[in-house]
Write an enzyme that holds these catalytic residues in place. Structure first.
Site, PDB file in Angstrom:
ATOM      1  N   ARG A  48     -16.448 -77.529   7.169  1.00  0.00           N
ATOM      2  CA  ARG A  48     -17.185 -76.615   6.294  1.00  0.00           C
ATOM      3  C   ARG A  48     -16.442 -76.557   4.971  1.00  0.00           C
ATOM      4  NH1 ARG A  48     -13.053 -74.209   5.316  1.00  0.00           N
ATOM      5  NH2 ARG A  48     -14.312 -72.694   4.200  1.00  0.00           N
ATOM      6  N   GLY A  49     -17.027 -75.835   4.010  1.00  0.00           N
ATOM      7  CA  GLY A  49     -16.486 -75.858   2.657  1.00  0.00           C
ATOM      8  C   GLY A  49     -17.241 -76.910   1.862  1.00  0.00           C
ATOM      9  N   ALA A  50     -17.767 -76.513   0.700  1.00  0.00           N
ATOM     10  CA  ALA A  50     -18.712 -77.382  -0.011  1.00  0.00           C
ATOM     11  C   ALA A  50     -18.163 -78.788  -0.310  1.00  0.00           C
ATOM     12  CB  ALA A  50     -19.173 -76.679  -1.289  1.00  0.00           C
ATOM     13  N   ARG A  82     -26.980 -78.033   5.715  1.00  0.00           N
ATOM     14  CA  ARG A  82     -26.632 -76.753   5.101  1.00  0.00           C
ATOM     15  C   ARG A  82     -27.199 -76.735   3.676  1.00  0.00           C
ATOM     16  NH1 ARG A  82     -20.940 -74.324   6.190  1.00  0.00           N
ATOM     17  NH2 ARG A  82     -22.226 -72.463   5.899  1.00  0.00           N
ATOM     18  N   GLN A 180     -13.210 -67.204   8.157  1.00  0.00           N
ATOM     19  CA  GLN A 180     -12.518 -68.333   7.517  1.00  0.00           C
ATOM     20  C   GLN A 180     -11.201 -67.889   6.877  1.00  0.00           C
ATOM     21  OE1 GLN A 180     -15.777 -67.632   7.164  1.00  0.00           O
ATOM     22  NE2 GLN A 180     -17.016 -69.467   6.920  1.00  0.00           N
ATOM     23  N   ASP A 221     -19.969 -72.574  -3.719  1.00  0.00           N
ATOM     24  CA  ASP A 221     -20.844 -73.538  -3.049  1.00  0.00           C
ATOM     25  C   ASP A 221     -21.865 -74.140  -3.996  1.00  0.00           C
ATOM     26  OD1 ASP A 221     -19.715 -72.149  -0.589  1.00  0.00           O
ATOM     27  OD2 ASP A 221     -20.912 -73.796   0.220  1.00  0.00           O
ATOM     28  N   ASN A 231     -21.202 -68.156  -3.271  1.00  0.00           N
ATOM     29  CA  ASN A 231     -20.018 -68.428  -2.453  1.00  0.00           C
ATOM     30  C   ASN A 231     -20.156 -67.569  -1.193  1.00  0.00           C
ATOM     31  OD1 ASN A 231     -17.433 -69.820  -2.149  1.00  0.00           O
ATOM     32  ND2 ASN A 231     -16.497 -67.801  -2.318  1.00  0.00           N
ATOM     33  N   LYS A 232     -19.195 -67.690  -0.317  1.00  0.00           N
ATOM     34  CA  LYS A 232     -19.222 -67.001   0.977  1.00  0.00           C
ATOM     35  C   LYS A 232     -19.616 -65.529   0.839  1.00  0.00           C
ATOM     36  CE  LYS A 232     -18.888 -68.344   4.134  1.00  0.00           C
ATOM     37  NZ  LYS A 232     -20.145 -68.688   4.865  1.00  0.00           N
TER      38      LYS A 232
END
Ligand code: MRU
Length: 352
Positions: A48-50, A82, A180, A221, A231-232
């Protein structure tokens, strides 16, 4: 590939991913041979993570083509994973163009990976200048080595500031519901010997009120043309707290995260994930069975709350629009077309 932690490895024609769902308790690497497996790994957040998603998707294209699958089908499978992280669409579009031009897909995937690490290092160098000696940096989610090809964006800034000799410590929001911050940011910083303290998301306001936070640095993201960014979930709250307490709020991201095809944050698609992420922690049920739950994975922070966007081309200050357009022009055309296609469901993009 590099001396830093990376969430992926490419060995003997197979993709290996560090299973981030199990960290920090267990360090397990899983191997992938086809694009369907890679797509599932992205969807299920093994990775995960863009920026990391973009790198991994590029290798997914290599694997799919090796199995003789048509390019458009491979890309469509990986694209439907995603929706918010624009680096996914950016990397797939870069792969598609290279394959159509007859170049080697494996070489291109390796280049995307190495390129991402290089961008992170440059982001780190640019951002380190914003971090004073003795700073306490609040971060949200994990925008570190685990979320990129390696080194990290927000955590790359911390790493570079420390490499420059500054004393910097990190306050990590735990980042409900997937944790996370508590699991991944804490793990990778502890591993590097960087002082890190975990707080629950609800404690951040308390530490702002105490004057304990020097600045906040987060990843992104997708950054819209005007500087609004996704973002998150919970990032917007951090930005509001920074604003209320006069603390600088920085977004650190490569230009592959800039989506010039989306004018502002209202156009960014927000992924809604399974209710079980909220109702359960692993197998433990927290909520009454059958309860109504919402689980948007990202929120949008308006550009007016952002002191600067730290990119590999330098620190961009408001107004963001013209500077992002200039800096991101090279990647913007591809990203804009791919992102528009993602929103419309068309593939390949009509204007590509
Ligand atoms: O749902 P995730 O874990 O993929 O969300 C990740 C984030 O929100 C990161 O901050 C963002 O992708 C930037 S990573 C350098």
């Amino acid at each position: 590939m590099n001396e830093y932690l990376s969430p992926l490895e490419w060995r003997a024609g197979r993709l290996h991913l560090l299973d981030q769902r199990l960290l920090p308790a267990v360090e397990t690497w899983l191997a992938y041979d086809d694009e369907a497996g890679v797509a599932a790994a992205i969807r299920d957040m093994v990775v995960r993570g863009a920026p990391a998603i973009g790198c991994v998707a590029a290798f997914g294209v290599v694997l799919g083509l090796r199995r003789g699958r048509p390019l458009d089908e491979v890309v469509a499978t990986l694209r439907a994973t995603r929706p918010t992280a624009v680096n996914l669409f950016w990397a797939l579009e870069r792969m598609r163009r290279v394959v159509l031009a007859g170049a080697d897909p494996e070489a291109e995937a390796l280049a995307i990976w190495q390129d991402d690490i290089d961008r992170c290092r440059r982001i780190g160098r640019a951002g380190a200048a914003l971090i004073p000696d003795g700073a306490t940096v609040l971060t949200h989610c994990n925008a570190g080595a685990l979320a990129t090809g390696g080194y990290g964006t927000a955590l790359g800034v911390v790493r570079a500031a420390r490499a420059a000799g500054k004393r910097v410590q990190v306050l990590a929001d735990e980042t409900r519901p997937v944790l996370q911050g508590a699991r991944l940011t804490a793990w990778e910083l502890q591993r590097d010997g960087i002082p890190v303290t975990v707080i629950t998301d609800s404690m951040a306001a308390h530490f702002f009120a105490q004057g304990a936070i020097t600045c906040a640095v987060v990843g992104a993201d997708r950054i819209a043309r005007n500087g609004d960014f996704a973002n998150k979930i919970g990032t917007y709250g951090v930005a509001v707290l920074c604003h209320a307490h006069g603390v600088p709020f920085y977004c650190a991201a490569p230009l592959s995260t800039v989506d010039l095809g989306t004018p502002d944050g209202t156009g960014i698609p927000i992924e809604e994930r399974a209710p079980a992420e909220v109702t359960h922690v692993r197998e433990i049920q927290l909520c009454p069975a059958g309860i109504s739950v919402r689980n948007p994975a990202f929120d949008v922070t308006p550009a007016r709350l952002v002191a600067a966007i730290i990119t590999e081309e330098g620190v961009v200050r408001p107004p963001f629009g013209p500077a992002l357009a200039a800096a991101g022009a090279a990647v913007g055309a591809a990203v804009g077309a791919a992102a528009a296609a993602a929103a419309s469901g068309d593939y390949p993009p009509k204007n590509a």
